[in-house]
Design an enzyme around this catalytic site. Structure first.
Site, PDB file in Angstrom:
ATOM      1  CE  LYS A   1       6.485 -55.454 -59.480  1.00 33.68           C
ATOM      2  NZ  LYS A   1       6.075 -56.363 -60.034  1.00 33.68           N
TER       3      LYS A   1
ATOM      4  CG  ASP B   1       2.450 -62.312 -42.716  1.00 33.58           C
ATOM      5  OD1 ASP B   1       1.303 -62.964 -41.767  1.00 33.58           O
ATOM      6  OD2 ASP B   1       2.807 -63.432 -43.511  1.00 33.58           O
TER       7      ASP B   1
ATOM      8  CB  VAL C   1      -5.206 -58.991 -47.351  1.00 31.59           C
ATOM      9  CG1 VAL C   1      -6.023 -57.738 -47.490  1.00 31.59           C
ATOM     10  CG2 VAL C   1      -5.532 -59.489 -46.161  1.00 31.59           C
TER      11      VAL C   1
HETATM   12  P1  5GP Z   1       6.477 -60.616 -43.337  1.00 32.62           P
HETATM   13  O1  5GP Z   1       8.256 -60.402 -43.323  1.00 32.62           O
HETATM   14  O2  5GP Z   1       6.343 -59.728 -42.284  1.00 32.62           O
HETATM   15  O3  5GP Z   1       6.211 -62.081 -42.887  1.00 32.62           O
HETATM   16  O4  5GP Z   1       6.044 -60.437 -44.630  1.00 32.62           O
HETATM   17  C1  5GP Z   1       5.573 -59.251 -45.295  1.00 32.62           C
HETATM   18  C2  5GP Z   1       5.524 -59.255 -46.724  1.00 32.62           C
HETATM   19  O5  5GP Z   1       4.716 -60.393 -46.973  1.00 32.62           O
HETATM   20  C3  5GP Z   1       4.473 -58.286 -46.971  1.00 32.62           C
HETATM   21  O6  5GP Z   1       4.943 -56.967 -47.356  1.00 32.62           O
HETATM   22  C4  5GP Z   1       3.677 -58.873 -48.220  1.00 32.62           C
HETATM   23  O7  5GP Z   1       4.524 -58.752 -49.419  1.00 32.62           O
HETATM   24  C5  5GP Z   1       3.819 -60.251 -48.009  1.00 32.62           C
HETATM   25  N1  5GP Z   1       2.478 -60.720 -47.507  1.00 32.62           N
HETATM   26  C6  5GP Z   1       2.075 -60.996 -46.054  1.00 32.62           C
HETATM   27  N2  5GP Z   1       1.013 -61.305 -45.941  1.00 32.62           N
HETATM   28  C7  5GP Z   1       0.136 -60.875 -47.158  1.00 32.62           C
HETATM   29  C8  5GP Z   1      -1.208 -61.049 -47.384  1.00 32.62           C
HETATM   30  O8  5GP Z   1      -1.945 -61.259 -46.741  1.00 32.62           O
HETATM   31  N3  5GP Z   1      -1.336 -60.743 -48.790  1.00 32.62           N
HETATM   32  C9  5GP Z   1      -0.371 -60.154 -49.724  1.00 32.62           C
HETATM   33  N4  5GP Z   1      -0.754 -59.990 -50.828  1.00 32.62           N
HETATM   34  N5  5GP Z   1       0.945 -60.358 -49.367  1.00 32.62           N
HETATM   35  C10 5GP Z   1       1.307 -60.604 -47.808  1.00 32.62           C
END
Ligand code: 5GP
Length: 179
Positions: free
Chosen positions: A39, A99, A149
């Protein structure tokens, strides 16, 4: 737990408009499919598409990543799939934040098998210090430090998506933030 403003609404609006203009110039004469990942990216995508001056369609991907709020495991389940084929279409995947890069990397592999004409990535935020799988972000809003964030679509335990600006959650973070 407290909320500290990080990027204000007018700075976001300015950057989102710039990205929309870049996209407009890059895809002149082409038809685009915009794919927001639900979302977290819905607010960013809603603002972005309103400044892209091209014929486009919007189709959503719902995903759930396993792992806790702070640590993606890289195992991603598609909970809502696209409603139309993207074969031979120019696709831009829209993320809220990259991330570790594991989620986007999985989605890119998945979408590539569907033979789009092209596949690019727009992400509102990037946390370069957390990279585990490098991904190319073609259209990036802002790079941020390793902080949690919320706001402008991003949640903590499903809250704060409605903040018109980006903020940092400080203090203890119980598990529960999600896509
Ligand atoms: P990744 O697979 O790149 O580690 O994670 C991506 C997902 O993790 C993002 O689409 C998000 O939903 C969640 N996420 C990672 N960091 C944050 C953050 O700082 N805040 C929030 N609200 N979600 C995060």
């Amino acid at each position: 737990m407290a909320i500290k403003p990080l990027i204000d609404a007018s700075t976001i609006a300015q950057r989102v408009t710039e990205l929309a203009h870049e996209i407009t110039n890059d895809y002149l004469g082409k038809e685009l499919v915009i794919v927001p990942v639900l979302k977290g990216s819905y607010v960013f995508a809603a603002d972005l598409v309103r400044y892209i001056e091209l014929d486009l369609s919007v189709d959503f991907l719902g995903v759930r990543s396993y792992g806790d709020a702070q640590d993606s495991s890289g195992v991603v389940q598609i909970t809502t799939d696209l409603s139309h084929s993207i074969e031979d279409k120019h696709v831009i995947l829209i993320e809220d934040i990259v991330d570790t890069g594991l989620t986007v990397s999985y989605l890119f592999k998945n979408l590539s098998t569907r033979r789009p004409a092209s596949l690019k990535l727009a992400s509102l935020l990037h946390k370069p210090s957390r990279t585990r799988e490098a991904v190319k972000i073609d259209y990036l809003g802002f790079a941020v430090e390793d902080v949690f964030v919320v706001g402008y679509g991003l949640d903590h335990a499903q809250k704060f998506r409605n903040l018109p600006y980006l903020a940092v959650v400080t203090g203890e973070l119980p598990p529960g933030a999600s896509q």
